[in-house]
Design a protein around this motif. Structure first.
Motif, mmCIF file in Angstrom:
data_model
loop_
_atom_site.group_PDB
_atom_site.id
_atom_site.type_symbol
_atom_site.label_atom_id
_atom_site.label_comp_id
_atom_site.label_asym_id
_atom_site.label_seq_id
_atom_site.Cartn_x
_atom_site.Cartn_y
_atom_site.Cartn_z
ATOM 1 N N UNK A 156 108.779 37.350 11.170
ATOM 2 C CA UNK A 156 110.105 37.845 10.981
ATOM 3 C C UNK A 156 110.156 37.469 9.267
ATOM 4 N N UNK A 157 110.904 38.461 8.724
ATOM 5 C CA UNK A 157 111.056 38.324 7.189
ATOM 6 C C UNK A 157 112.207 37.391 6.880
ATOM 7 N N UNK A 158 112.229 36.454 5.991
ATOM 8 C CA UNK A 158 113.166 35.767 5.547
ATOM 9 C C UNK A 158 114.080 36.278 4.169
ATOM 10 N N UNK A 159 112.964 37.048 3.560
ATOM 11 C CA UNK A 159 113.557 37.683 2.283
ATOM 12 C C UNK A 159 112.844 39.046 1.942
ATOM 13 N N UNK B 23 107.976 41.413 0.916
ATOM 14 C CA UNK B 23 108.582 40.494 2.051
ATOM 15 C C UNK B 23 107.975 39.242 1.949
ATOM 16 N N UNK B 24 108.991 38.212 2.248
ATOM 17 C CA UNK B 24 108.266 36.673 2.399
ATOM 18 C C UNK B 24 108.853 36.432 3.814
ATOM 19 N N UNK B 25 107.909 36.025 4.553
ATOM 20 C CA UNK B 25 108.273 35.713 6.231
ATOM 21 C C UNK B 25 108.872 34.213 6.119
ATOM 22 N N UNK B 26 109.138 34.023 7.462
ATOM 23 C CA UNK B 26 109.790 32.696 7.653
ATOM 24 C C UNK B 26 108.815 31.565 7.528
ATOM 25 N N UNK C 276 109.216 49.112 8.582
ATOM 26 C CA UNK C 276 108.899 48.669 9.799
ATOM 27 C C UNK C 276 107.320 48.416 9.568
ATOM 28 N N UNK C 277 106.498 49.288 8.988
ATOM 29 C CA UNK C 277 105.135 49.054 8.638
ATOM 30 C C UNK C 277 104.864 47.766 7.743
ATOM 31 N N UNK C 278 105.779 47.699 6.853
ATOM 32 C CA UNK C 278 105.660 46.359 5.953
ATOM 33 C C UNK C 278 105.861 45.180 7.135
ATOM 34 N N UNK C 279 107.003 45.199 8.023
ATOM 35 C CA UNK C 279 107.307 44.093 8.727
ATOM 36 C C UNK C 279 105.951 43.831 9.545
ATOM 37 N N UNK C 280 105.426 44.861 10.206
ATOM 38 C CA UNK C 280 104.072 44.791 10.910
ATOM 39 C C UNK C 280 102.873 44.138 10.286
ATOM 40 N N UNK D 214 116.096 50.918 5.555
ATOM 41 C CA UNK D 214 114.949 50.072 4.945
ATOM 42 C C UNK D 214 115.340 48.592 5.706
ATOM 43 N N UNK D 215 116.491 48.233 5.490
ATOM 44 C CA UNK D 215 116.891 46.755 5.793
ATOM 45 C C UNK D 215 116.491 46.673 7.223
ATOM 46 N N UNK D 216 116.840 47.600 8.091
ATOM 47 C CA UNK D 216 116.763 47.692 9.622
ATOM 48 C C UNK D 216 115.185 47.515 9.993
ATOM 49 N N UNK D 217 114.515 48.383 9.175
ATOM 50 C CA UNK D 217 113.068 48.559 9.330
ATOM 51 C C UNK D 217 112.252 47.103 9.285
ATOM 52 N N UNK D 218 112.522 46.404 8.218
ATOM 53 C CA UNK D 218 112.030 45.214 7.780
ATOM 54 C C UNK D 218 112.440 43.945 8.918
#
Length: 225
Positions: A39-42, A112-115, A30-34, A64-68
Motif C-alpha cells: 500500500x502507498x503512503x504517499x 510512490x512511497x509505500x508504508x 494501478x501498474x505503479x501500485x503493483x 490516478x489516485x484510485x489506481x494507486x
C-alpha cells in the motif's frame, strides 16, 4: 495487415467519462501500485500535455489516485477517490508540467512511497482506448504495455543474467511471450522485462533473487492462466 479487436473499438469496462483520460490513467496508476508491491503512503503525480490541461474535468486526478490504491478501471469507488485516500491515510500531490512538450499528450509521472518506505518512480502514457504504455521506471527508459503478466528484474548489466532469468522461468514451466533488456549504460544497472503466460510461482521470484547481481524483482500479475 493489422487487425483490431472489437474490444479496441468499444473500449474497456470502466468508470468514465474518458477511456484515455480516466481508464488509461487508472491503469497506469494501478501498474505503479503493483510495482511498489505494498500500500502507498504517499503519491506524487506530474501531469503533461492534455492530462495537465484537463485532468480535473475528465476525472484523471480521481482515476490516478484510485489506481494507486489498487482500484481497477471498473471500480465504482473511483469518483470517491479523495475520500478513500483520506480514509487510508494516503497523502498526495498533483502538479502540471506544461514546459516539457516532447512527450505523449497523455503522460504522467508517478512517484510512490509505500508504508514500509519502499519507493518506485514510473512514467506512463495513456495511448487511447484505455490502453497504456510504461515508458520509464526509476529513471530508466523502458517500453511495455502491461497487458500481459510481467516480470521486472532489476540487476547489474553483465553476461549471464538473461540466461539466469530464463532458466528460472523454464524450471517453473513458464512460457515467455516477450523479453527485452533496458539499461542505463553498459555494465551499469539494467531492467529485464519479461512478459509471460500463466501464473508465476512465488519460489521462482526467490530463485531469481539468489543471484547476487539481482537487486530487485517486481511482479505484475494480470491474468492467472
Amino acid at each position: 495487415m493489422e487487425f483490431i479487436s472489437i474490444f479496441d473499438v468499444l473500449g474497456p469496462n470502466m468508470v468514465g467519462p474518458s477511456s484515455s483520460h480516466t481508464a488509461g490513467a487508472c491503469s497506469i496508476a494501478l501498474m505503479a501500485r503493483k510495482m511498489l508491491g505494498e500500500p502507498a503512503a504517499r503519491a506524487e503525480f506530474v501531469l503533461y500535455g492534455s492530462f495537465a490541461r484537463t485532468y480535473k474535468g475528465h476525472g484523471t486526478d480521481r482515476a490516478l489516485l484510485a489506481g494507486v490504491m489498487g482500484c481497477s478501471t471498473d471500480d465504482v469507488r473511483i469518483p470517491r477517490a479523495y475520500e478513500l485516500a483520506k480514509e487510508q491515510n494516503l497523502t498526495w500531490r498533483f502538479s502540471c508540467n506544461e514546459t516539457e512538450t516532447e512527450v505523449h499528450p497523455n503522460t504522467v509521472d508517478i512517484d510512490l512511497t509505500g508504508i514500509t518506505g519502499k519507493t518506485v518512480s514510473m512514467r506512463g502514457e495513456s495511448v487511447g482506448g484505455g490502453k497504456i504504455r510504461i515508458a520509464r521506471i526509476n529513471g530508466i527508459d523502458v517500453d511495455f504495455s502491461g497487458e500481459c503478466n510481467t516480470l521486472i528484474v532489476v540487476h547489474k548489466d553483465r553476461i549471464g543474467m538473461a540466461a539466469h532469468i530464463t532458466s528460472c522461468l523454464s524450471q517453473a514451466e513458464i512460457n515467455i511471450a516477450f523479453m527485452r533488456l533496458f539499461r542505463e549504460s553498459k555494465g551499469d544497472k539494467a531492467y529485464s522485462i519479461v512478459e509471460f503466460d500463466g501464473k508465476l510461482p512465488e519460489h521462482t521470484k526467490e530463485k531469481i533473487l539468489l543471484e547476487q547481481d539481482v537487486e530487485h524483482v517486481m511482479l505484475i500479475q494480470i491474468r492467472e492462466g
